[in-house]
Design a protein around this motif. Sequence first.
Motif, PDB file in Angstrom:
ATOM      1  N   ASP A  54      -7.404  13.771  24.073  1.00 34.66           N
ATOM      2  CA  ASP A  54      -7.497  12.947  22.855  1.00 34.66           C
ATOM      3  C   ASP A  54      -6.297  13.157  21.931  1.00 34.66           C
ATOM      4  OD1 ASP A  54      -8.624  11.015  21.231  1.00 34.66           O
ATOM      5  OD2 ASP A  54     -10.368  12.194  20.655  1.00 34.66           O
ATOM      6  N   LEU A  55      -6.364  12.602  20.771  1.00 33.62           N
ATOM      7  CA  LEU A  55      -5.232  12.550  19.837  1.00 33.62           C
ATOM      8  C   LEU A  55      -4.594  13.910  19.553  1.00 33.62           C
ATOM      9  CD1 LEU A  55      -6.584   9.927  17.231  1.00 33.62           C
ATOM     10  CD2 LEU A  55      -5.454   9.538  19.430  1.00 33.62           C
ATOM     11  N   PRO A  56      -5.367  14.995  19.384  1.00 30.36           N
ATOM     12  CA  PRO A  56      -4.713  16.281  19.098  1.00 30.36           C
ATOM     13  C   PRO A  56      -3.806  16.764  20.228  1.00 30.36           C
ATOM     14  CG  PRO A  56      -7.038  16.371  18.503  1.00 30.36           C
ATOM     15  CD  PRO A  56      -6.843  15.099  19.284  1.00 30.36           C
ATOM     16  N   ASP A  57      -3.932  16.187  21.405  1.00 31.49           N
ATOM     17  CA  ASP A  57      -3.147  16.619  22.564  1.00 31.49           C
ATOM     18  C   ASP A  57      -1.852  15.829  22.733  1.00 31.49           C
ATOM     19  OD1 ASP A  57      -5.299  18.370  23.278  1.00 31.49           O
ATOM     20  OD2 ASP A  57      -6.342  16.618  24.100  1.00 31.49           O
ATOM     21  N   ILE A  58      -1.711  14.715  22.041  1.00 28.97           N
ATOM     22  CA  ILE A  58      -0.595  13.812  22.318  1.00 28.97           C
ATOM     23  C   ILE A  58       0.760  14.472  22.053  1.00 28.97           C
ATOM     24  CG2 ILE A  58       0.513  11.658  21.569  1.00 28.97           C
ATOM     25  CD1 ILE A  58      -2.259  10.444  21.341  1.00 28.97           C
ATOM     26  N   GLY A  59       0.863  15.258  20.986  1.00 31.91           N
ATOM     27  CA  GLY A  59       2.128  15.935  20.690  1.00 31.91           C
ATOM     28  C   GLY A  59       2.619  16.767  21.869  1.00 31.91           C
ATOM     29  N   VAL A  60       1.727  17.582  22.446  1.00 35.96           N
ATOM     30  CA  VAL A  60       2.145  18.419  23.574  1.00 35.96           C
ATOM     31  C   VAL A  60       2.293  17.587  24.850  1.00 35.96           C
ATOM     32  CG1 VAL A  60       1.440  20.703  22.801  1.00 35.96           C
ATOM     33  CG2 VAL A  60      -0.254  19.191  23.804  1.00 35.96           C
TER      34      VAL A  60
END
Length: 198
Positions: free
Chosen positions: A129-135
């Motif tokens: 989900d969204l919290p993972d997009i950066g990594v």
Amino acid sequence: MILGLGGTLAAQSGPPLDPTLAARIRLVCFDVDGVLTDGGIILGDAGGTRIELKRYDIQDGLAIKMLQQAGILTAIITGRESESVALRAKELAVDEVVQDIQARKVPALRRILERRGLDWSEVAFVGDDLPDIGVLRLVGLPVAVGNASFDAVQAAKLRLQKTGGAGAVREFVELLLRARGDWDTQVERYVASRSEER
Ligand SMILES: [Mg+2]
């Protein structure tokens, strides 16, 4: 391009994972909620003490042990904090565990890489989900589980068929180790290790 189990799309046939890319991976990092679990949490109160419980998949756990047996580092980076995660990580002897309630996963992973002397290109990250997009945008092998949100899938090179908490981690580990030509060897090592007298 999104690679599924069978190639460019999940339903198509073809090589599931580029062997060269798979061979580069030295650290596999997992999100927790929606990846190691189905995303559900059980919240309770026992005599004024807050309790948070999660349900994990036993075959996923063995997959993490297989990664370690194959010499690949493992990490958990989650945007929630719970004793359940600490217990599961300890049980599996996960190499790096970060529970950051502000979900700053990029700096958390950057610190791990600096400490371990690794490059982003040597990392696989499995998220939903969204919290993972950066990594997912930074690592060499960004992976989305079957239940991942649209945006997480867009950031991934590989989309799994199985969903979080229901075999997605196991599916990815088998794909990775098979692409490295190492799955069968590791299975035999595991069987042999469990066939010895103590
Ligand atoms: Mg998640």
